[in-house]
Design a protein around this motif. Structure first.
Motif, mmCIF file in Angstrom:
data_model
loop_
_atom_site.group_PDB
_atom_site.id
_atom_site.type_symbol
_atom_site.label_atom_id
_atom_site.label_comp_id
_atom_site.label_asym_id
_atom_site.label_seq_id
_atom_site.Cartn_x
_atom_site.Cartn_y
_atom_site.Cartn_z
ATOM 1 N N SER A 7 -97.294 111.693 27.151
ATOM 2 C CA SER A 7 -96.003 111.639 26.474
ATOM 3 C C SER A 7 -95.329 113.000 26.444
ATOM 4 O O SER A 7 -94.333 113.188 25.749
ATOM 5 N N HIS A 8 -95.862 113.950 27.185
ATOM 6 C CA HIS A 8 -95.303 115.297 27.272
ATOM 7 C C HIS A 8 -95.172 115.670 28.745
ATOM 8 O O HIS A 8 -95.887 115.132 29.590
ATOM 9 N N PRO A 9 -94.263 116.571 29.075
ATOM 10 C CA PRO A 9 -94.093 116.933 30.484
ATOM 11 C C PRO A 9 -95.263 117.754 31.018
ATOM 12 O O PRO A 9 -95.836 118.581 30.315
ATOM 13 N N PHE A 50 -101.256 117.436 42.060
ATOM 14 C CA PHE A 50 -99.889 116.905 41.956
ATOM 15 C C PHE A 50 -99.881 115.555 41.247
ATOM 16 O O PHE A 50 -98.870 115.147 40.684
ATOM 17 N N GLN A 51 -101.014 114.857 41.273
ATOM 18 C CA GLN A 51 -101.091 113.549 40.623
ATOM 19 C C GLN A 51 -100.926 113.641 39.113
ATOM 20 O O GLN A 51 -100.649 112.630 38.455
ATOM 21 N N LEU A 52 -101.065 114.833 38.543
ATOM 22 C CA LEU A 52 -100.934 115.005 37.102
ATOM 23 C C LEU A 52 -99.493 115.215 36.662
ATOM 24 O O LEU A 52 -99.191 115.131 35.465
ATOM 25 N N VAL A 53 -98.607 115.513 37.592
ATOM 26 C CA VAL A 53 -97.223 115.815 37.244
ATOM 27 C C VAL A 53 -96.574 114.620 36.560
ATOM 28 O O VAL A 53 -96.739 113.470 36.970
ATOM 29 N N SER A 54 -95.847 114.899 35.493
ATOM 30 C CA SER A 54 -95.188 113.826 34.737
ATOM 31 C C SER A 54 -93.979 114.398 34.014
ATOM 32 O O SER A 54 -93.990 115.557 33.585
ATOM 33 N N ASP A 55 -92.930 113.575 33.886
ATOM 34 C CA ASP A 55 -91.785 114.022 33.092
ATOM 35 C C ASP A 55 -91.950 113.654 31.628
ATOM 36 O O ASP A 55 -91.076 113.922 30.803
ATOM 37 N N GLY A 56 -93.081 113.004 31.292
ATOM 38 C CA GLY A 56 -93.366 112.679 29.896
ATOM 39 C C GLY A 56 -92.510 111.576 29.323
ATOM 40 O O GLY A 56 -92.431 111.423 28.104
ATOM 41 N N SER A 57 -91.894 110.787 30.189
ATOM 42 C CA SER A 57 -91.011 109.721 29.709
ATOM 43 C C SER A 57 -91.654 108.362 29.895
ATOM 44 O O SER A 57 -92.715 108.219 30.503
ATOM 45 N N ASP A 58 -90.982 107.348 29.388
ATOM 46 C CA ASP A 58 -91.478 105.979 29.509
ATOM 47 C C ASP A 58 -91.459 105.492 30.956
ATOM 48 O O ASP A 58 -92.059 104.468 31.276
ATOM 49 N N SER A 59 -90.774 106.232 31.834
ATOM 50 C CA SER A 59 -90.714 105.832 33.236
ATOM 51 C C SER A 59 -92.020 106.114 33.971
ATOM 52 O O SER A 59 -92.183 105.736 35.125
ATOM 53 N N ASP A 60 -92.938 106.792 33.291
ATOM 54 C CA ASP A 60 -94.243 107.103 33.884
ATOM 55 C C ASP A 60 -95.314 106.329 33.120
ATOM 56 O O ASP A 60 -95.999 106.873 32.256
ATOM 57 N N PRO A 61 -95.464 105.029 33.413
ATOM 58 C CA PRO A 61 -96.423 104.228 32.657
ATOM 59 C C PRO A 61 -97.845 104.760 32.795
ATOM 60 O O PRO A 61 -98.300 105.065 33.879
ATOM 61 N N GLY A 62 -98.512 104.895 31.672
ATOM 62 C CA GLY A 62 -99.877 105.409 31.680
ATOM 63 C C GLY A 62 -99.965 106.914 31.684
ATOM 64 O O GLY A 62 -101.042 107.482 31.552
ATOM 65 N N GLY A 63 -98.819 107.600 31.843
ATOM 66 C CA GLY A 63 -98.822 109.054 31.866
ATOM 67 C C GLY A 63 -98.744 109.621 30.470
ATOM 68 O O GLY A 63 -98.579 108.895 29.485
#
Length: 326
Positions: free
Chosen positions: A165-167, A150-163
């Protein structure tokens, strides 16, 4: 296959264990050898690829299910699942004999089909998934029954620093592949009270008996989420515990400080690797350039035919090939 590029990453062991325990052991090869895990995994692939239409697929592999570097940090890591310690190499995991004989067949069948099997020496499938998901450059779906991912989940936006750039979503199979749950960052936040970017810290504090991680004594899910909501991350929680001027309750302060040795090392064990260099990224594309249209054919038709005949995989392989060819 869709024109939109997307990558599906499968936690292969999670799925073949589920297939083994969920598909009747009466499913056997002509010689009587059980093939319920083989056929179950192939059927899972068929269902998932048909539903999500990925353009790229990788079956991620545990080249080392219990890496020594993690054991060196937390000796209890997966200790309860070891049946034989190996001085130079990977410890032997407890796997039912009828499943153990099927794992090589799974690997051979995937290779003959042309579905990439990707592993990295010294790393678990989770780490391979973490690396491929982070630098994919396209939308990613991770298929697993393991909450750690679950730690890999990301919306790919700037709101996820360090994540990335894709969902990145997780297709969580705890209730079965046919009843899987789609986890986005919003869903993780709603279920656990923390954003996905903080899930590894949450899991570290909570612990996980299935992985031999004790967590902080007396800290469950609600408390872990509350601590992270108040102090941001594990470093912030530890700083608050060390500072008598913070409003942290005395009992909780004592629990955090008592777990100092564990908290020194556990975050590195829980965090999946995202930067493994020695990963072969070739062969993930399901499309075969040069064919008209670009539809996949088995990578090794003769080997596949031999496997199908020997292990009685006719219907499962036919269904999967039909979905792959569109």
């Amino acid at each position: 296959m869709t024109d939109r590029q997307s990558l599906m990453l499968l936690d292969t062991a999670s799925l073949y264990f589920r297939a083994f325990f969920g598909v009747p052991d009466s499913i056997t090869a002509p010689d009587g050898t059980p093939v319920n895990a083989v056929r179950g995994l192939l059927d899972f692939l068929t269902r998932l690829i048909d539903q999500y239409q990925p353009t790229h697929v990788a079956c991620c592999w545990d080249n080392d299910w219990r890496p020594q570097w993690r054991v060196d940090l937390v000796p209890s890591y997966k200790e309860h699942r070891v049946v034989e310690e190996v001085r130079e190499g990977s410890d032997v995991e407890e796997v039912p004999d009828p499943l153990a004989v099927q794992v090589p067949v799974i690997a051979e069948t995937l290779a003959a089909l042309g579905i990439a099997v990707v592993g990295a020496d010294g790393y678990e499938a989770d780490d391979v998934i973490g690396t491929l998901a982070t630098d994919a450059g396209m939308a990613v779906d991770v298929v697993t029954g393991d909450r750690d991912l679950f730690q890999l989940v990301s919306d790919g936006s700037d709101s996820d620093p360090g994540g990335p750039s894709h969902p990145v979503r997780v297709l969580y199979t705890a209730r079965g592949v046919g009843r899987h749950e789609v986890l986005t960052d919003a869903v993780v936040q709603e279920k656990y009270g923390v954003p996905a970017a903080r899930y590894a810290d949450f899991a570290t504090l909570r612990g996980d008996s299935s992985d031999g991680l004790p967590g902080v004594k007396g800290v469950g899910e609600k408390t872990a989420a509350s601590l992270l909501a108040s102090y941001g991350d594990i470093a912030g929680v530890r700083a608050a515990a060390a500072d008598p001027g913070t409003p942290l309750a005395a009992g909780m302060r004592a629990k955090i400080n008592a777990a100092a040795d564990y908290l020194d090392v556990a975050p590195r064990v829980v965090a999946v690797a995202r930067d493994i260099e020695a990963i072969d990224r070739s062969g993930l594309d399901l499309r075969r350039p040069g064919s008209v249209p670009e539809r996949p054919a088995p990578a090794d038709p003769e080997a596949l035919a031999a496997l199908v005949s020997r292990w009685g995989l006719d219907s499962s392989v036919e269904r999967l090939l039909a979905v792959l060819r569109g």
